[in-house]
Design an enzyme around this catalytic site. Structure first.
Site: not given
Length: 476
Positions: A390, A304
């Site tokens: 990611d 995040e």
């Protein structure tokens, strides 16, 4: 500014046919709305055979036992059936409302309603608010049975529903009340900008919408969300320590760290951040805390924070502004076209008057094919951002483990950096855990995914995470 308006005027001249050519706009909307619905149904039918598979992809075979995978497939199959039926039902309802002049009727009802209090047609904004309320109530009530079925049958059957009937009704009433409390002032200001700026409304309306969006970033989590969920400070412990240390190392301006009672309604999990550039808040669902280990939750938060690092929310905001500009630039031609409103069964008097809210609503229907394409493009952008986030989580160790980065680090800081070495592996475990616990579908048709999914599939993300790990291993 004059150059902008000159270019917008060129666009309007190109669209002059809207006011003069005899186009059956209602037929156009009916044809394209059903085309979109049938295409979505086709995608569901493409996806449906994958729910008959009896084993997960090889990369997930070690993480799904036979019983859990069977439950996942059954859940996906039931959701697909529901989506197919509900999609056709909603489209049939919208089609009937459009075909039989519901929108013209709603405008007349709103006019008669305000007339009871001595307000005439000159009070367009007041009539528009009542018109919007009539539309919302009249179109949402027939879909309540779908929500009831989804919550108390489908989600209940698969063990996810935590909502009580009382809470369901309370949420429904709160939603309508909030729609009135926020929607009425917003719509008033929205229409006032049109009236005040005249045909030069585009830049002014964009400025208003941008201010509103930025205001909601603060208003929603602080005033609205607490009406539905309880946010409480995350208790001291390993997860809080890890999160605060990660935020500090990344210079993320963390102001508050919350736990939210998502389990009040569902057992699905999530985490997110919100706030202004200089003051951010992280929110973690209690279900995520319960289902994942602290180091796995930390990896999810690292992902995040990757969105924050790459300024993805800001980039989405810029893209949305470009989209809004395009829509608003096309709208004036439809606003000043009585024949356009007559095609949707509005009376000649209303069509000549051209109420802004009425014209804009019908204009939005015209844009349906374009919006479907925009949705696919936005999903593609979103998936690209997910790859970046990611990768950011996986690259935390190389970022902070270089000799220059560790030159003046304490032993404790060096230990924290060393703990980031397996961040990618922990993120993979967290993603798998979330998919297993949520009974998420792991066999996904590529076309269905491109249209519906803003995130890559789990197998795609796991392959990418493994690729990032191997790439880093070669460099080391």
């Amino acid at each position: 500014m004059d150059l902008l308006h000159t270019q917008l005027a060129v666009v309007q001249r190109q669209l002059a046919f809207v006011a003069t050519d005899p186009i059956d706009w209602k037929l156009y909307v009916q044809a394209f709305s059903w085309t979109v619905t049938f295409f979505e149904s086709y995608l569901l039918l493409r996806q449906f055979p994958l729910y008959s598979k009896t084993s997960p992809p090889d990369v997930l075979a070690a993480h799904f036992d036979e019983e859990t995978f069977a439950k996942s497939q059954a859940y996906g199959r039931d959701k697909a059936r529901f989506s197919l039926v509900s999609g056709l039902y909603k489209q049939a309802l919208d089609s009937l409302l459009l075909q039989y002049g519901f929108y013209g009727w709603a405008w007349d009802v709103a006019g008669r309603g305000i007339g009871q209090f001595g307000y005439g047609p000159e009070y367009e904004i007041t009539q528009s608010i009542v018109f919007a309320a009539v539309l919302v109530l009249s179109s949402s009530i027939p879909t309540i049975p779908l929500s009831v079925y989804q919550t108390f049958v489908l989600e209940e059957k698969h063990g996810f529903n935590k909502t009580t009937p009382a809470l369901f009704v309370a949420d429904l009433v709160k939603g309508w009340a909030l729609g009135l409390a926020i929607g009425a002032p917003f719509l008033s200001a929205f229409l006032y900008v049109f009236k005040w700026a005249g045909d030069r409304f585009v830049p002014w309306l964009m400025a208003f919408l941008l201010v509103f969006q930025m205001s909601m970033v603060v208003i929603y989590p602080t005033l609205i969300q607490p009406l539905f969920n309880k946010l409480s400070p995350l208790a001291p412990g390993e997860l809080r320590t890890r999160t605060e240390a990660l935020a500090a190392r990344l210079q993320f301006p963390l102001n508050h760290l919350y736990k939210i009672d998502g389990s009040k309604r569902s057992s699905h999990s999530n985490a997110y951040f919100f706030g202004l550039p200089w003051s951010k808040h992280i929110v973690i669902f209690d279900t995520l805390i319960k289902e994942s280990k602290p180091d796995e939750v930390e990896a999810v938060l690292a992902h995040e924070l990757g969105h924050w690092h790459h300024a993805h929310p800001t980039k989405f905001l810029v893209i949305s502004q470009a989209h809004i500009f395009t829509v608003l630039a096309l709208f004036p031609a439809f606003l000043h076209a009585p024949a356009f409103l007559r095609a949707f069964d509005f009376s000649p008097a209303v069509a000549v008057q051209g109420p802004t809210i009425v014209a804009f609503l019908m204009f939005q229907m015209i844009l349906m094919p374009l919006e479907a394409v925009v949705s696919i493009a936005m999903n593609a952008v979103s998936r690209h951002f997910e790859w970046q986030a990611d990768r950011f989580a996986c690259d935390l160790y190389p970022r902070f483990s270089s000799p220059s980065a560790l030159a003046n680090a304490s032993e404790t800081e060096k230990a924290e950096v060393e703990g980031m070495r397996d961040m990618g592996d922990r993120l993979a475990k967290a993603l798998i855990t979330l998919h297993v616990k949520n009974l998420s579908t792991v066999w996904v048709d590529w076309m269905y995914s491109a249209y519906h999914h803003s995130h890559p599939t789990l197998t795609e993300r796991l392959r990418a995470l493994e690729g990032f790990r191997l790439e880093r291993a070669k460099k080391e």
